[in-house]
Design an enzyme around this catalytic site. Structure first.
Site, PDB file in Angstrom:
ATOM      1  N   LYS A  20       8.684  -2.363 -11.572  1.00 30.39           N
ATOM      2  CA  LYS A  20       7.456  -1.548 -11.488  1.00 30.39           C
ATOM      3  C   LYS A  20       7.441  -0.716 -10.207  1.00 30.39           C
ATOM      4  O   LYS A  20       7.174   0.480 -10.250  1.00 30.39           O
ATOM      5  CB  LYS A  20       6.242  -2.486 -11.561  1.00 30.39           C
ATOM      6  CG  LYS A  20       4.907  -1.777 -11.534  1.00 30.39           C
ATOM      7  CD  LYS A  20       3.810  -2.616 -12.160  1.00 30.39           C
ATOM      8  CE  LYS A  20       3.184  -3.601 -11.203  1.00 30.39           C
ATOM      9  NZ  LYS A  20       2.389  -2.966 -10.140  1.00 30.39           N
ATOM     10  N   SER A  21       7.734  -1.338  -9.089  1.00 32.29           N
ATOM     11  CA  SER A  21       7.706  -0.602  -7.812  1.00 32.29           C
ATOM     12  C   SER A  21       8.686   0.572  -7.844  1.00 32.29           C
ATOM     13  O   SER A  21       8.379   1.673  -7.385  1.00 32.29           O
ATOM     14  CB  SER A  21       8.107  -1.530  -6.659  1.00 32.29           C
ATOM     15  OG  SER A  21       7.143  -2.531  -6.483  1.00 32.29           O
ATOM     16  N   ARG A  25       8.013   4.814  -7.906  1.00 32.55           N
ATOM     17  CA  ARG A  25       8.618   5.653  -6.873  1.00 32.55           C
ATOM     18  C   ARG A  25       9.585   6.668  -7.460  1.00 32.55           C
ATOM     19  O   ARG A  25       9.761   7.757  -6.906  1.00 32.55           O
ATOM     20  CB  ARG A  25       9.324   4.764  -5.839  1.00 32.55           C
ATOM     21  CG  ARG A  25       8.311   4.029  -4.928  1.00 32.55           C
ATOM     22  CD  ARG A  25       8.973   2.848  -4.236  1.00 32.55           C
ATOM     23  NE  ARG A  25       8.171   2.187  -3.228  1.00 32.55           N
ATOM     24  CZ  ARG A  25       7.187   1.307  -3.478  1.00 32.55           C
ATOM     25  NH1 ARG A  25       6.864   1.008  -4.731  1.00 32.55           N
ATOM     26  NH2 ARG A  25       6.524   0.738  -2.489  1.00 32.55           N
ATOM     27  N   GLY A  92      -2.754   0.005  -7.972  1.00 32.61           N
ATOM     28  CA  GLY A  92      -2.861   0.110  -6.520  1.00 32.61           C
ATOM     29  C   GLY A  92      -1.704   0.910  -5.933  1.00 32.61           C
ATOM     30  O   GLY A  92      -1.878   1.669  -4.982  1.00 32.61           O
ATOM     31  N   ARG A 120     -10.669  -2.390  -4.314  1.00 29.14           N
ATOM     32  CA  ARG A 120      -9.479  -2.596  -3.471  1.00 29.14           C
ATOM     33  C   ARG A 120      -9.601  -1.823  -2.153  1.00 29.14           C
ATOM     34  O   ARG A 120      -9.994  -0.656  -2.147  1.00 29.14           O
ATOM     35  CB  ARG A 120      -8.209  -2.166  -4.230  1.00 29.14           C
ATOM     36  CG  ARG A 120      -8.159  -2.720  -5.614  1.00 29.14           C
ATOM     37  CD  ARG A 120      -7.186  -3.794  -5.926  1.00 29.14           C
ATOM     38  NE  ARG A 120      -6.041  -4.058  -5.150  1.00 29.14           N
ATOM     39  CZ  ARG A 120      -4.798  -3.973  -5.593  1.00 29.14           C
ATOM     40  NH1 ARG A 120      -4.562  -3.559  -6.834  1.00 29.14           N
ATOM     41  NH2 ARG A 120      -3.783  -4.311  -4.838  1.00 29.14           N
ATOM     42  N   GLN A 168       2.871  -0.903   0.197  1.00 22.74           N
ATOM     43  CA  GLN A 168       2.096   0.254  -0.269  1.00 22.74           C
ATOM     44  C   GLN A 168       1.628   1.081   0.918  1.00 22.74           C
ATOM     45  O   GLN A 168       1.706   2.316   0.898  1.00 22.74           O
ATOM     46  CB  GLN A 168       0.906  -0.220  -1.106  1.00 22.74           C
ATOM     47  CG  GLN A 168       1.343  -0.817  -2.440  1.00 22.74           C
ATOM     48  CD  GLN A 168       0.174  -1.315  -3.268  1.00 22.74           C
ATOM     49  OE1 GLN A 168      -0.970  -1.353  -2.827  1.00 22.74           O
ATOM     50  NE2 GLN A 168       0.456  -1.713  -4.493  1.00 22.74           N
ATOM     51  N   ASP A 314       3.883 -11.188  -5.113  1.00 17.59           N
ATOM     52  CA  ASP A 314       3.390 -11.075  -6.494  1.00 17.59           C
ATOM     53  C   ASP A 314       3.738 -12.296  -7.345  1.00 17.59           C
ATOM     54  O   ASP A 314       3.198 -12.480  -8.435  1.00 17.59           O
ATOM     55  CB  ASP A 314       3.961  -9.813  -7.159  1.00 17.59           C
ATOM     56  CG  ASP A 314       3.351  -8.547  -6.574  1.00 17.59           C
ATOM     57  OD1 ASP A 314       2.261  -8.627  -5.977  1.00 17.59           O
ATOM     58  OD2 ASP A 314       3.976  -7.478  -6.708  1.00 17.59           O
ATOM     59  N   LYS A 341      -5.672  -8.465  -4.109  1.00 14.85           N
ATOM     60  CA  LYS A 341      -4.818  -7.947  -5.195  1.00 14.85           C
ATOM     61  C   LYS A 341      -5.710  -7.541  -6.376  1.00 14.85           C
ATOM     62  O   LYS A 341      -6.904  -7.365  -6.211  1.00 14.85           O
ATOM     63  CB  LYS A 341      -3.788  -9.010  -5.592  1.00 14.85           C
ATOM     64  CG  LYS A 341      -2.777  -9.298  -4.495  1.00 14.85           C
ATOM     65  CD  LYS A 341      -1.920  -8.081  -4.202  1.00 14.85           C
ATOM     66  CE  LYS A 341      -0.948  -8.327  -3.074  1.00 14.85           C
ATOM     67  NZ  LYS A 341      -0.261  -7.101  -2.646  1.00 14.85           N
TER      68      LYS A 341
HETATM   69  C1  S3P Z   1       3.884  -2.981  -4.183  1.00 13.85           C
HETATM   70  C2  S3P Z   1       3.588  -3.651  -3.035  1.00 13.85           C
HETATM   71  C3  S3P Z   1       2.802  -4.898  -3.009  1.00 13.85           C
HETATM   72  C4  S3P Z   1       2.732  -5.539  -4.390  1.00 13.85           C
HETATM   73  C5  S3P Z   1       2.435  -4.555  -5.463  1.00 13.85           C
HETATM   74  C6  S3P Z   1       3.490  -3.468  -5.504  1.00 13.85           C
HETATM   75  C7  S3P Z   1       4.662  -1.737  -4.076  1.00 13.85           C
HETATM   76  O1  S3P Z   1       1.490  -4.608  -2.590  1.00 13.85           O
HETATM   77  O2  S3P Z   1       1.774  -6.571  -4.383  1.00 13.85           O
HETATM   78  O3  S3P Z   1       2.394  -5.201  -6.708  1.00 13.85           O
HETATM   79  O4  S3P Z   1       5.194  -1.259  -5.103  1.00 13.85           O
HETATM   80  O5  S3P Z   1       4.758  -1.204  -2.957  1.00 13.85           O
HETATM   81  P1  S3P Z   1       1.127  -4.533  -1.017  1.00 13.85           P
HETATM   82  O6  S3P Z   1       1.932  -3.471  -0.439  1.00 13.85           O
HETATM   83  O7  S3P Z   1      -0.336  -4.224  -0.931  1.00 13.85           O
HETATM   84  O8  S3P Z   1       1.450  -5.904  -0.482  1.00 13.85           O
END
Ligand code: S3P
Length: 428
Positions: A20-21, A25, A92, A120, A168, A314, A341
């Site tokens: 997902k991350s 990106r 988020g 959030r 993030q 996570d 979260k």
């Molecule tokens: C993420 C960073 C994490 C994670 C989120 C995805 C990201 O959050 O919990 O599911 O893709 O950068 P935080 O950066 O707020 O810890």
């Protein structure tokens, strides 16, 4: 929804959906790059589709074919003011990283999302971006979305010591820094996932990383790339735990991303005495991925805290479930971030697992789990949080009496639309 319960003999192979991350990106870098970006094994789940929709609203052409997502990037300056407020759904990552991109654009945009997003915290992103010269404000003078970002093409660089460990926040500052008039320094509190740093390089940019210190020059340009997203270890985590705790089971997870900033769950499973092996590890366009195999194991309680936390943040809900099946006490600490979260994950995990018979206590920055307990049926909710929903389905697998009814089960489509189908495929 009635969950699948009372299953032994979980056997089979799961091709884990895309990370997902990295999927978020890839769209973001593809959109600010010049030239075409082709993304294979992109995660087509609600969160990442929100990112696609957001960049389309900013004027980027993005095509979806069965094999890949194609982003026709025309560079930073081709991003256009959206004609209406952008809906980022539950994501988020989309809202926070997008704020960093919009901070350097010469127009105003408003970003909003669902009920969860409206709670959030955004100061963590707005404060550094405003220090750089952007003007970000939350709803009614608060830090909460909807957020309006008035960007500027004359952002100034900053030196920023991060008050929270958050990829993030780091990534939002990086996106702004890439557009600023000089070199920005970011000092992390603890090392967090570094996908943005890798993608800056992959798309032809420059970044200097020395342990917790990151330096990045402004006015950088990027070139479109072809890439394959590896499987998401955060999605694999549910099957790792299922295979360890269901009796007589063996599950194989293929092509799982093994970026060291994400593999904290593997360390914890090893410390607990779990049977986990990694094979076929290989690098595809610089990214490490491999096959993880787990089998039913005798586990013991451990302490989880410190630098490990960002590497498994996570996974903590499903690790808490794992700990209910370990002999002895497991302590999770230094994880207060869980409270902000998609839902308050400390409260949600403690309440719902207690409903199913676990012995678990909330603390200020984590949980204490007393194992090993037998779980039973009950009525539970995901609170609209995908990872809580999936954890509860894994819990249901080891229940031998009663039924488990899950409210708001549809939340799993935020990161794993095929999750319940994949669970069923392992049941013999
Ligand atoms: C993420 C960073 C994490 C994670 C989120 C995805 C990201 O959050 O919990 O599911 O893709 O950068 P935080 O950066 O707020 O810890």
């Amino acid at each position: 929804m009635k969950l699948v319960t009372n299953k032994n003999n979980l056997k089979g192979t799961i091709k884990v959906p895309g990370d997902k991350s990295m999927s978020h990106r890839s769209i973001m870098f593809g959109s600010i790059a010049e030239g075409t970006t082709r993304i294979k094994h992109f995660l087509r789940a609600d969160d990442c589709m929100s990112t696609i929709a957001a960049f389309r609203a900013l004027g980027v052409e993005i095509e979806e074919t069965p094999e890949e997502i194609i982003v026709y990037g025309k560079g930073w300056d081709a991003l256009k003011a959206p004609t209406e407020a952008i809906d980022i759904g539950n994501s988020g990552t989309t809202i926070r990283l997008l704020m960093g991109i919009l901070a350097g654009r010469d127009f105003e945009s408003t970003l909003f999302g669902d009920e969860s997003i409206a709670k959030r915290p955004m100061n963590r992103v707005m404060l550094p971006l405003n220090q750089m010269g952007a003007h970000c404000v939350g709803s009614h003078e608060t830090e909460f979305p909807p957020v309006t970002v008035r960007g500027t093409t004359s952002l100034h660089p900053i030196s920023y010591q991060m008050p929270v460990s958050s990829a993030q926040v780091k990534s939002a500052i990086l996106f702004a820094a890439l557009q600023a008039d000089g070199e920005t320094t970011i000092i992390e509190k603890k090392k967090t996932r570094d996908h943005s740093e890798h993608m800056i390089r992959q798309f032809g940019g420059e970044i200097f990383v020395d342990d917790l210190t990151i330096k990045v020059k402004g006015k950088q340009k990027f070139t479109g790339q072809t890439m394959t997203v590896p499987g998401d270890i955060s999605s694999a985590a549910f099957f790792i735990v299922a295979g360890l705790i269901a009796s007589n089971s063996q599950i194989c997870l293929t092509n799982v991303g093994l970026n060291p900033t994400r593999t904290g769950i593997i360390d914890v499973v090893e410390q607990m005495g779990g049977k986990l092996t990694i094979s076929d590890a290989s690098r595809d366009t610089g990214k490490l991925a491999g096959t993880i195999t787990v089998e039913t194991s005798q586990l013991k309680g451990v302490e989880i805290g410190g630098d490990l936390i960002p590497r498994l943040i996570d996974e903590l809900p499903v690790i808490a479930l794992l700990a209910t099946q370990a002999e002895g006490i497991t302590i999770i600490k230094d994880a207060a971030e869980l409270k902000v979260k998609e839902t308050n994950r400390i409260d949600a995990v403690v309440r719902e697992l207690t409903t199913l018979g676990a012995k678990i206590e909330a603390t200020d920055d984590g949980m204490i789990i007393y194992g090993k307990t037998k779980l039973h049926g009950g009525k539970v909710t995901s609170y609209g949080d995908h990872r809580i929903g999936m954890m509860l389905q894994v819990a249901a697998l080891i229940i031998d009496d009663g039924e488990v009814e899950l409210e708001k089960a549809e939340a799993v489509s935020v990161s794993y639309p095929e999750f319940f189908k994949d669970i069923v495929s392992l049941c013999n």
